[in-house]
Design an enzyme around this catalytic site. Structure first.
Site, mmCIF file in Angstrom:
data_model
loop_
_atom_site.group_PDB
_atom_site.id
_atom_site.type_symbol
_atom_site.label_atom_id
_atom_site.label_comp_id
_atom_site.label_asym_id
_atom_site.label_seq_id
_atom_site.Cartn_x
_atom_site.Cartn_y
_atom_site.Cartn_z
ATOM 1 N N CYS A 62 -11.218 10.389 6.833
ATOM 2 C CA CYS A 62 -11.002 8.969 6.515
ATOM 3 C C CYS A 62 -10.121 8.769 5.283
ATOM 4 O O CYS A 62 -9.600 7.672 5.070
ATOM 5 C CB CYS A 62 -12.342 8.263 6.314
ATOM 6 S SG CYS A 62 -13.434 8.350 7.749
ATOM 7 N N ASN B 208 -15.294 1.813 12.399
ATOM 8 C CA ASN B 208 -14.700 2.780 11.479
ATOM 9 C C ASN B 208 -13.528 3.463 12.179
ATOM 10 O O ASN B 208 -13.724 4.244 13.105
ATOM 11 C CB ASN B 208 -15.749 3.803 11.051
ATOM 12 C CG ASN B 208 -15.216 4.820 10.065
ATOM 13 O OD1 ASN B 208 -14.021 4.877 9.780
ATOM 14 N ND2 ASN B 208 -16.105 5.655 9.536
ATOM 15 N N HIS C 134 -13.070 1.282 2.162
ATOM 16 C CA HIS C 134 -13.067 1.922 3.483
ATOM 17 C C HIS C 134 -14.064 1.227 4.394
ATOM 18 O O HIS C 134 -15.227 1.023 4.024
ATOM 19 C CB HIS C 134 -13.417 3.407 3.326
ATOM 20 C CG HIS C 134 -13.614 4.123 4.618
ATOM 21 N ND1 HIS C 134 -12.731 4.042 5.663
ATOM 22 C CD2 HIS C 134 -14.616 4.950 5.034
ATOM 23 C CE1 HIS C 134 -13.162 4.777 6.677
ATOM 24 N NE2 HIS C 134 -14.304 5.333 6.318
#
Length: 330
Positions: A116, A287, A257
């Site tokens: 990520c 996500n 995030h």
């Protein structure tokens, strides 16, 4: 003369197919309420290979949108970095294929695997190339088709992820008032087992007798990841502020995030950031790993939530373990 990097264009790329929480009820024990309450996610986009959707196609769409905003031809790009854990192929890299598709004939390119944190890592590398005077213009992309790595029978992880891409174009400037001010990147391999994909490639390639397809899927220890993500993202955020002799209240906008609404809310609470100074889209996309930061940046900028001259702090956390933060003056 001192050089800096200025973001002049952003873009996103999404698959057409939307998968709602209700869709999961057909094959896993869960519900819309269960997912929303624990994650804040209502839907996610899933790539359809039959429609030609893939990591590369999403990256290409995001890059083209960024080029359009920046109003420059692809030939001006000198570096392409694609952050991804789901590359189009091992060789050629997704970045090389993207270079071909864009016609960016003057660029060198490579993929970057930091989960990520891939986009933020890539942003930091491109920034260093530009600051050194080695090149003028770079394209950084975060692109993922995480649906290819999901265990669709594991309700603790299958509801979390989606497919998407986001991109940013950086160019050289000598004006620090519109530039990337500083970046902090970190990793901790000792905690790698908390979020991992055990099988695949050298450790256990698909042709080995002991290869198990179920082990080539995302595995996560959720409660531990939650605590580590909040602590590390907040610590990294404070470090970049300290680097610039700034306080939280000096920042105009925060991008966290988009992994889980609870993580975002806890980070905001810990840093004392009002949610109206952040961008939230985890409900729409889930996500999307390396794509979350650039998509938020693109949407917030186009919507006018981020304005010229605003100080924007972006922070992320990824598997492996990786994390970091960057401070940008738009």
């Amino acid at each position: 003369m001192s050089y800096y990097s200025k973001i002049i264009g952003t873009g996103k790329g999404l698959p057409e197919t939307i998968m709602t929480n209700k869709d999961f009820e057909a094959f896993v024990e869960t519900s819309d309420e269960w997912i929303r309450t624990r994650t804040g996610i209502a839907q996610r986009h899933i790539a359809n290979p039959e429609k030609g959707e893939s990591t590369l196609s999403l990256a290409r769409k995001a890059a083209q949108n960024a080029l359009q905003m920046a109003n420059i031809p692809a030939q001006e790009i000198e570096l392409i970095i694609v952050g991804t854990v789901t590359p189009e192929s091992v060789m050629p890299t997704t970045a090389n294929s993207l270079q071909r598709d864009l016609g960016a004939v003057n660029a060198f390119s490579f993929d970057l695997q930091a989960a990520c944190s891939g986009f933020l890592y890539g942003l930091s590398i491109a920034d260093q190339y530009i600051r050194s005077g080695s090149l003028k213009t770079a394209l950084v992309v975060g692109a993922e088709t995480l649906s290819t790595l999901i265990n669709w029978q594991d309700r603790s992880t299958c509801v979390l992820f989606g497919d998407a891409a986001g991109a940013a174009i950086l160019t050289r400037t000598d004006n620090k008032s519109h530039a990337i001010l500083s970046t902090r990147t970190y990793s901790d391999g000792t905690r790698g087992d908390l979020l991992k994909i055990p099988h695949g490639y050298a450790a256990c390639p698909p042709w080995r007798a002991d290869y198990r397809p179920s082990e080539h899927k995302i595995k996560m220890q959720g409660s531990e990841i939650f605590k580590l993500a909040v602590r590390n993202m907040c610590d990294a955020s404070m470090k970049v502020l300290e680097d610039n002799q700034l306080k939280v209240e000096d920042v105009d906008f925060f991008i966290f995030h988009q992994a889980n609404i609870r993580i975002i809310e806890m980070c905001a609470k810990t840093l004392n950031v009002p949610l109206n100074k952040t961008w939230l889209n985890v409900d729409k996309y889930g996500n999307t790993s390396a794509a979350t930061l650039p998509i938020c940046l693109d949407e917030a900028w186009r919507a006018g939530a981020i304005k010229s001259g605003d100080k924007v702090l972006m922070t992320t956390f990824g598997g492996g373990i990786t994390w970091g933060a960057t401070l940008v003056q738009m």
